[in-house]
Design a protein around this motif. Structure first.
Motif, PDB file in Angstrom:
ATOM      1  N   SER A 124      10.885   3.860  10.195  1.00 19.15           N
ATOM      2  CA  SER A 124       9.626   4.183  10.859  1.00 19.15           C
ATOM      3  C   SER A 124       9.540   3.698  12.299  1.00 19.15           C
ATOM      4  N   ASP A 125      10.351   2.672  12.691  1.00 13.69           N
ATOM      5  CA  ASP A 125      10.265   2.109  14.050  1.00 13.69           C
ATOM      6  C   ASP A 125       8.822   1.747  14.384  1.00 13.69           C
ATOM      7  N   VAL A 126       8.205   0.923  13.541  1.00 10.10           N
ATOM      8  CA  VAL A 126       6.773   0.671  13.689  1.00 10.10           C
ATOM      9  C   VAL A 126       6.464  -0.236  14.871  1.00 10.10           C
ATOM     10  N   HIS A 127       5.405   0.120  15.595  1.00  5.38           N
ATOM     11  CA  HIS A 127       4.823  -0.734  16.616  1.00  5.38           C
ATOM     12  C   HIS A 127       3.437  -1.203  16.184  1.00  5.38           C
ATOM     13  N   SER A 128       2.935  -0.663  15.084  1.00  2.89           N
ATOM     14  CA  SER A 128       1.711  -1.124  14.413  1.00  2.89           C
ATOM     15  C   SER A 128       1.999  -1.090  12.914  1.00  2.89           C
ATOM     16  N   ALA A 129       1.524  -2.105  12.188  1.00  9.10           N
ATOM     17  CA  ALA A 129       1.947  -2.254  10.787  1.00  9.10           C
ATOM     18  C   ALA A 129       1.537  -1.079   9.913  1.00  9.10           C
ATOM     19  N   HIS A 130       0.405  -0.423  10.217  1.00  9.90           N
ATOM     20  CA  HIS A 130      -0.025   0.682   9.355  1.00  9.90           C
ATOM     21  C   HIS A 130       0.865   1.913   9.501  1.00  9.90           C
ATOM     22  N   LYS A 131       1.768   1.907  10.498  1.00  8.94           N
ATOM     23  CA  LYS A 131       2.730   3.006  10.654  1.00  8.94           C
ATOM     24  C   LYS A 131       3.964   2.824   9.773  1.00  8.94           C
ATOM     25  N   LEU A 132       4.028   1.723   9.041  1.00  6.25           N
ATOM     26  CA  LEU A 132       5.160   1.487   8.153  1.00  6.25           C
ATOM     27  C   LEU A 132       5.321   2.661   7.188  1.00  6.25           C
ATOM     28  N   GLY A 133       6.570   3.042   6.935  1.00  2.00           N
ATOM     29  CA  GLY A 133       6.826   4.090   5.958  1.00  2.00           C
ATOM     30  C   GLY A 133       6.711   5.508   6.475  1.00  2.00           C
ATOM     31  N   ARG A 134       6.654   5.694   7.792  1.00  2.00           N
ATOM     32  CA  ARG A 134       6.673   7.074   8.296  1.00  2.00           C
ATOM     33  C   ARG A 134       7.983   7.754   7.906  1.00  2.00           C
ATOM     34  N   GLU A 135       9.058   6.962   7.855  1.00  2.00           N
ATOM     35  CA  GLU A 135      10.331   7.428   7.313  1.00  2.00           C
ATOM     36  C   GLU A 135      10.949   6.274   6.531  1.00  2.00           C
ATOM     37  N   VAL A 136      11.629   6.591   5.437  1.00  2.00           N
ATOM     38  CA  VAL A 136      12.221   5.549   4.600  1.00  2.00           C
ATOM     39  C   VAL A 136      13.538   6.029   3.997  1.00  2.00           C
ATOM     40  N   ILE A 147       0.827  -1.206   0.000  1.00  2.00           N
ATOM     41  CA  ILE A 147       0.000   0.000   0.000  1.00  2.00           C
ATOM     42  C   ILE A 147       0.865   1.261   0.000  1.00  2.00           C
ATOM     43  N   LYS A 148       1.916   1.250   0.819  1.00  2.00           N
ATOM     44  CA  LYS A 148       2.781   2.431   0.920  1.00  2.00           C
ATOM     45  C   LYS A 148       3.692   2.579  -0.296  1.00  2.00           C
ATOM     46  N   GLY A 149       4.170   1.449  -0.830  1.00  2.00           N
ATOM     47  CA  GLY A 149       5.125   1.492  -1.933  1.00  2.00           C
ATOM     48  C   GLY A 149       6.544   1.246  -1.469  1.00  2.00           C
ATOM     49  N   ILE A 150       6.727   0.324  -0.524  1.00  2.00           N
ATOM     50  CA  ILE A 150       8.032   0.007   0.064  1.00  2.00           C
ATOM     51  C   ILE A 150       8.514  -1.330  -0.493  1.00  2.00           C
ATOM     52  N   ASP A 151       9.800  -1.391  -0.818  1.00  2.00           N
ATOM     53  CA  ASP A 151      10.353  -2.588  -1.444  1.00  2.00           C
ATOM     54  C   ASP A 151      11.083  -3.506  -0.473  1.00  2.00           C
ATOM     55  N   VAL A 152      11.726  -2.946   0.542  1.00  2.00           N
ATOM     56  CA  VAL A 152      12.482  -3.744   1.514  1.00  2.00           C
ATOM     57  C   VAL A 152      12.043  -3.343   2.917  1.00  2.00           C
ATOM     58  N   VAL A 153      11.705  -4.349   3.727  1.00  2.00           N
ATOM     59  CA  VAL A 153      11.205  -4.117   5.081  1.00  2.00           C
ATOM     60  C   VAL A 153      12.041  -4.932   6.067  1.00  2.00           C
ATOM     61  N   GLY A 154      12.468  -4.310   7.154  1.00  2.00           N
ATOM     62  CA  GLY A 154      13.153  -5.047   8.211  1.00  2.00           C
ATOM     63  C   GLY A 154      12.184  -5.985   8.913  1.00  2.00           C
TER      64      GLY A 154
END
Length: 422
Positions: A221-233, A32-39
């Motif tokens: 993003s230091d996400v603690h909930s998945a929808h917060k992914l991509g706050r910073e990239v 949804i966000k458009g991110i290719d690599v996720v920790g």
């Protein structure tokens, strides 16, 4: 190849995280966000690394993909742009130690190219703390000793100090951080190649502190909930693999900068005391204690940067790495619609926009403003102002998030032909 990476996440095994925070939800939000690599986050936790090994398969490039791709359920009705989402093995640990009677607590990110390396790291760290207690375990170990351990494990394991300016649990934080990187990492300081900025700081603020010169400024993003992914990239233009990505971070060749959360939107920008609703900007003269209850104020990131800065903002601007700001699209629609970002109205606008433009990041930084204008006039105004950093804000402080908005009170009731777009 251009790609986007968010390399600081957590799992549902970490404290204060959503019970739905897992690989499947992170995969969906990356689409949804458009991110290719996720920790992956939290590979030090025994149950989580077992789950990672069960659900992930090597992609042949130091990253991993899901064996079984889930249906899109986190945003029903949305049709995001197709892409391959890779996972990078990552974890965050908390070092706690005392030096000359002063207590230090700081968080650090560790990356591994394969499960064998991750397992070696876990075995080495198990003697310093209970890895099963939390997805982000506490280690009774000085930060420089942790860095030495990671360096000794494998040449392809990497170490990055996390959110270095946050008041608590950071390398340079005002509450229990050090006065310098050298003070923290001692004889291995030169082994550092990057630091993570934190949500309440941006690269311009960081470059005011000369000790960070030469280091790549990463943002996640230091996400603690998945929808917060991509706050910073992080933005890269290199081969889409683990070694090429970290080589870009080390050499800056192929590293294209970051997209940043507005630091004022972060929850530690100003000095303040949340319980008493007291907040002070860095330019305001104030005591170190709350004027209401007389307890110590939490010194915010802006003030901490001023304490350590040895160049002006103008001097820093001449050598800052490329960056732009982002704000989650539901927050923009919430302002436009006059509803909360979790409302059905905002959700419907969000679903429709993702389906039309493919991803959230396409809308925020890649689609021409004229195309957005034809789709939704007020959205085009907000996005244009975001891209030009023309915003209003109230800054966050002492754990209370700030707010960023783009319209004056009367504008949203103005007819499109009367609103100035450019």
């Amino acid at each position: 190849m251009f790609f986007i990476a968010d390399l600081h996440t957590h799992s549902h095994y970490a404290g204060a995280t959503s019970k739905f925070l897992c690989l499947e939800t992170m995969y969906q939000w990356a689409l949804i966000k458009g991110i290719d690599v996720v920790g992956t986050g939290d590979f030090t936790h025994p149950a989580w690394i077992k789950e990672l090994e069960e659900k992930l398969q090597p992609a042949g490039n130091g990253f991993f993909t899901l064996k079984q791709l889930p249906e899109l359920t986190v945003l029903p009705g949305a049709k995001p742009q197709g892409r391959t989402v890779y996972f990078c093995l990552s974890t965050e640990v908390n070092c706690e130690y005392a030096v000359n009677g002063k207590q230090y607590k700081n968080h650090h990110l560790i990356y591994a190219p394969d499960f064998e390396t991750a397992r070696h790291i876990n075995k080495a760290l198990a003697g310093y703390g209970d890895l099963s207690s939390d997805g982000r375990p506490t280690l009774l170990l000085p930060a420089h000793e942790l860095l030495k351990i990671v360096l000794d494990i494998a040449p392809r394991a990497f170490f990055v100090p996390a959110h270095i300016w946050t008041p608590w649990f950071s390398t340079l934080g005002s509450k229990n951080g050090h006065a310098s990187l050298q003070d923290c990492f001692k004889d291995v300081t030169n082994e550092l190649f990057a630091v993570e900025t934190s949500l309440s700081a941006d690269p311009l603020m960081c470059r005011r502190y000369a000790e960070l010169d030469g280091l790549t400024l990463l943002s996640n993003s230091d996400v603690h909930s998945a929808h917060k992914l991509g706050r910073e990239v992080n933005l890269l233009d290199t081969a889409q693999d683990y070694d090429a990505m970290f080589n870009a971070f080390k050499t800056k060749q192929g590293f294209s900068g970051t997209w940043e959360y507005y630091p004022q939107r972060g929850k530690y920008f100003n000095d303040g005391h949340r319980n008493c609703n007291i907040s002070f900007g860095v330019e305001e003269v104030h005591d170190a204690t709350c004027p209401v209850c007389r307890k110590p104020l939490t010194v915010g990131v802006a003030h901490r940067v001023e304490q350590l800065a040895n160049r002006s903002e103008q001097e820093a601007a001449g050598q800052v790495q490329p960056f732009k700001y982002v704000l989650p699209l539901p927050e923009i629609f919430a302002e436009i619609a006059g509803f909360s970002e979790s409302s059905l109205k905002v959700n419907a606008l969000y679903v429709k926009a993702i389906s039309h433009f493919g991803t959230e990041f396409n809308i925020l930084h890649q689609v021409p403003i004229q195309d957005i204008q034809r789709y939704h006039h007020q959205l085009s105004v907000a996005v244009d102002r975001l891209r030009q950093n023309k915003k209003h804000f109230t800054a966050g402080y002492d754990g209370a998030h700030g707010r960023v908005w783009f319209f004056d009170k009367t504008e949203l009731n103005t007819k499109p032909e009367q609103m100035v777009l450019f």
